[in-house]
Design a protein around this motif. Sequence first.
Motif, PDB file in Angstrom:
ATOM      1  N   GLU A  70     -81.563 -31.597-112.410  1.00  0.00           N
ATOM      2  CA  GLU A  70     -80.414 -30.769-112.803  1.00  0.00           C
ATOM      3  C   GLU A  70     -79.301 -30.859-111.759  1.00  0.00           C
ATOM      4  OE1 GLU A  70     -79.496 -26.073-113.528  1.00  0.00           O
ATOM      5  OE2 GLU A  70     -81.433 -26.842-114.209  1.00  0.00           O
ATOM      6  N   ASP A  71     -79.668 -30.783-110.475  1.00  0.00           N
ATOM      7  CA  ASP A  71     -78.671 -30.909-109.405  1.00  0.00           C
ATOM      8  C   ASP A  71     -77.987 -32.273-109.450  1.00  0.00           C
ATOM      9  OD1 ASP A  71     -79.312 -28.357-108.531  1.00  0.00           O
ATOM     10  OD2 ASP A  71     -80.505 -29.044-106.810  1.00  0.00           O
ATOM     11  N   THR A  74     -75.553 -32.393-112.343  1.00  0.00           N
ATOM     12  CA  THR A  74     -74.338 -31.655-111.991  1.00  0.00           C
ATOM     13  C   THR A  74     -73.463 -32.488-111.068  1.00  0.00           C
ATOM     14  OG1 THR A  74     -75.463 -29.538-112.263  1.00  0.00           O
ATOM     15  CG2 THR A  74     -73.459 -29.533-110.921  1.00  0.00           C
ATOM     16  N   THR A  78     -69.640 -33.974-111.659  1.00  0.00           N
ATOM     17  CA  THR A  78     -68.563 -33.738-110.691  1.00  0.00           C
ATOM     18  C   THR A  78     -67.929 -35.054-110.269  1.00  0.00           C
ATOM     19  OG1 THR A  78     -69.660 -31.742-109.873  1.00  0.00           O
ATOM     20  CG2 THR A  78     -68.028 -32.745-108.419  1.00  0.00           C
TER      21      THR A  78
END
Length: 110
Positions: A70-71, A74, A78
Amino acid sequence: MYSSRRCAASGGCSEQALPELHFIRQAQALGLSLKEIKRILDLQRQGVQPCDLVTSLLDEHLAEIDRRIEDLQTLRETLKSARDRADQAAGRGEPGVICHIIEATAGDPA
């Protein structure tokens, strides 16, 4: 716990140590730490079936992998957004103080 170096230094391992070494290597391949493996082996040596602990540890590792994925997703979004803004800014001829790509992204959470 037994190690390959320890077995080599002592001239070999006992017949009992070889399955443990194999188990340790397999557990490490699954991502378990030596500390976690020691807990498993300690339970087994006490005559307790350690499969509940193993299941729990594997669940913890799966949850950690899911958090990391998930990180990373993300972060990917970005970076993609920053890259898209860079293309747009370059198309408009907008200069940055140093680099408009990073300056425009600085306020975004990472």
